[in-house]
Enzyme design. Sequence first.
Site, PDB file in Angstrom:
ATOM      1  CE  LYS A  93      24.442  -9.596  75.785  1.00 27.27           C
ATOM      2  NZ  LYS A  93      24.599  -8.981  74.471  1.00 27.27           N
ATOM      3  CD  GLU A 107      26.327 -12.979  66.691  1.00 25.31           C
ATOM      4  OE1 GLU A 107      25.288 -12.940  67.369  1.00 25.31           O
ATOM      5  OE2 GLU A 107      27.464 -13.063  67.192  1.00 25.31           O
ATOM      6  NE  ARG A 148      23.068 -14.350  76.809  1.00 32.81           N
ATOM      7  CZ  ARG A 148      22.294 -13.659  75.968  1.00 32.81           C
ATOM      8  NH1 ARG A 148      21.981 -14.162  74.783  1.00 32.81           N
ATOM      9  NH2 ARG A 148      21.840 -12.477  76.297  1.00 32.81           N
TER      10      ARG A 148
HETATM   11  N1  PXG Z   1      24.093 -11.300  68.954  1.00 32.70           N
HETATM   12  C1  PXG Z   1      24.845 -10.410  69.618  1.00 32.70           C
HETATM   13  C2  PXG Z   1      26.254 -10.215  69.224  1.00 32.70           C
HETATM   14  C3  PXG Z   1      24.284  -9.693  70.683  1.00 32.70           C
HETATM   15  O1  PXG Z   1      25.020  -8.814  71.356  1.00 32.70           O
HETATM   16  C4  PXG Z   1      22.186 -10.826  70.297  1.00 32.70           C
HETATM   17  C5  PXG Z   1      22.804 -11.518  69.271  1.00 32.70           C
HETATM   18  C6  PXG Z   1      20.750 -11.145  70.648  1.00 32.70           C
HETATM   19  O2  PXG Z   1      20.675 -11.829  71.883  1.00 32.70           O
HETATM   20  P1  PXG Z   1      19.430 -11.708  72.872  1.00 32.70           P
HETATM   21  O3  PXG Z   1      19.787 -12.556  74.038  1.00 32.70           O
HETATM   22  O4  PXG Z   1      19.303 -10.244  73.272  1.00 32.70           O
HETATM   23  O5  PXG Z   1      18.256 -12.174  72.138  1.00 32.70           O
HETATM   24  C7  PXG Z   1      22.934  -9.907  71.031  1.00 32.70           C
HETATM   25  C8  PXG Z   1      22.312  -9.159  72.152  1.00 32.70           C
HETATM   26  C9  PXG Z   1      22.841  -3.165  73.088  1.00 32.70           C
HETATM   27  C10 PXG Z   1      22.312  -4.523  73.317  1.00 32.70           C
HETATM   28  O6  PXG Z   1      22.847  -2.369  74.047  1.00 32.70           O
HETATM   29  C11 PXG Z   1      22.800  -5.589  72.634  1.00 32.70           C
HETATM   30  C12 PXG Z   1      22.293  -6.839  72.878  1.00 32.70           C
HETATM   31  C13 PXG Z   1      21.292  -7.026  73.780  1.00 32.70           C
HETATM   32  C14 PXG Z   1      20.814  -5.945  74.448  1.00 32.70           C
HETATM   33  C15 PXG Z   1      21.319  -4.666  74.222  1.00 32.70           C
HETATM   34  O7  PXG Z   1      23.261  -2.866  71.975  1.00 32.70           O
HETATM   35  N2  PXG Z   1      22.813  -7.851  72.201  1.00 32.70           N
END
Ligand code: PXG
Length: 296
Positions: free
Chosen positions: A152, A185, A53
């Site tokens: 991301k 989301e 990713r």
């Molecule tokens: N949507 C968004 C917009 C994200 O930023 C997810 C879904 C979930 O994805 P994963 O791959 O983690 O299952 C994310 C992930 C933080 C932080 O510090 C944010 C995320 C992941 C880790 C830490 O706020 N976002």
Amino acid sequence: MAEQLIYVNGKFVPRDQACVSVFDHGFLYGDGVFEGIRAYNGRVFRLKDHIERFYDSAAAIGLDLGLSREEMSDVVTESCAVNDLANAYIRLVASRGAGDLGLSPKSCKKPTIVCIAGQIALYPQSLYDNGLEMVTASTTRNFVNSLNPRVKSLNYLNNILAKIEADRAGSMEALMINDTGYVVECTGDNIFLWRHGRLITPPAWMGALEGITRKTVLELARGMGLPVAEEPVSRFDVYSAEEMFLTGTAAELIPVVNVDARKIGDGKPGPMFKKLLEAFRERTKETDGAAIRGQA
Ligand code: PXG
């Protein structure tokens, strides 16, 4: 405790010396990409998926990371090893690098790569027991043709503006709607519904990050023989769902019991959520993750 060591452009340096230039376009413009990753019991969970990713995000913004996927994977596992971490939260960041003032990335000669491995801040158990209440943000999720949410990126202002709305409403998360009015989301989590006997999550093409936790839950549900669908979700579907939960690296799976003052199901975390959370936690114990030197 020994001082935390941070990876910055090829070297591990003590935390207070871990610096990047004020001319870095990551700082000036949010020009870059990142990953949030976890390690459990000496292994980095689904590292290959995170690296994939990360490179996809970089490709989407035309950023050459300058390291092979293997080298980047080693940066992540070594960041845990040098900090003696078997369980960790890892932030891998790549920016366009230092350049001149001015938007053009042409002045940035090489990317900045940073990896921070630290302790995980776990959510309070009460959230898993009682579920969370949330609201729909008035801020629309980024339009896929402006900045695709599948990237991301280091520019999280869209999510932060919605997070401010969540904070003001006293919730931990906010539901985000895309430009066509469909639920896509949350600010940092994906969403799932259990509705009329099917597990439903919005498709990434509508404007959601392809979460690694989301992918894991889809695999687990399919493995259990549950009917699973990636299809458009409206607020009608949310309000009338029997169960709802969020997925993310930090949260794992968190139940949602109230949205916009509508009770979801019976207002308590439901059986599907409990079953899938348990399956997810079992999945994190599997030994297929990338081993951390000295920890696995
Ligand atoms: N949507 C968004 C917009 C994200 O930023 C997810 C879904 C979930 O994805 P994963 O791959 O983690 O299952 C994310 C992930 C933080 C932080 O510090 C944010 C995320 C992941 C880790 C830490 O706020 N976002």
